[in-house]
Design a protein around this motif. Structure first.
Motif: not given
Length: 148
Positions: A28-31, A91-94, A102-104, A126-127
């Motif tokens: 959630s933080k990354i979004i 956005m989708k997170l892996f 994150v891709i989007g 990339t985080w």
């Protein structure tokens, strides 16, 4: 022995949701950071953006050019680029441990040196989590052809 096994099983099942809850909080933080990124670009807030980027950050832009952290921050400060719209969607997170990809999709609209532009594209960010802080280490942008 069976009693110990049951206690271990019970303990592990109680610990499992906490692990996922912590993971969900990070995601959630990354979004939120992704959405803040857009706002910072529109507001030319390079100082705030600097705090989200790793010192070794690298960006591959739509045209294939590569920017490091200092170059990206300089481009954000450049008021000849007036973004009016910067939106990320789908956005989708892996997650892979302390790394999240994150891709989007992205939509940008604005003027550059007085000339209007509009981009629709895809991004990959990339985080990494370092010292309990999420930092973006890489970003890649690609245009979506208008014929799609």
């Amino acid at each position: 022995m069976p009693r110990l096994f049951i206690l271990l099983l019970l303990f592990s099942s109680l610990a499992l949701p906490q692990t996922f809850a912590q993971s969900d909080g990070d995601e959630s933080k990354i979004i939120a950071f992704e959405n803040l990124w857009n706002q910072m670009q529109v507001a030319h807030d390079a100082d705030a953006m600097s705090k989200m980027l790793d010192p070794e950050f690298v960006l591959t832009d739509y045209d294939g050019s590569i920017m490091n952290k200092a170059q990206l921050l300089a481009s954000i400060r450049d008021t000849s680029n007036q973004l009016t719209t910067e939106v990320s969607e789908g956005m989708k997170l892996f997650r892979h441990g302390d790394t999240v990809v994150v891709i989007g999709a992205t939509h940008e609209k604005g003027t550059l040196k007085g000339k209007p532009y509009q981009h629709n594209g895809r991004f990959t960010d990339t985080w990494i989590k370092r010292d309990a802080q999420w930092l973006c280490v890489a970003s890649h942008l690609a245009l979506i052809p208008k014929s799609l």
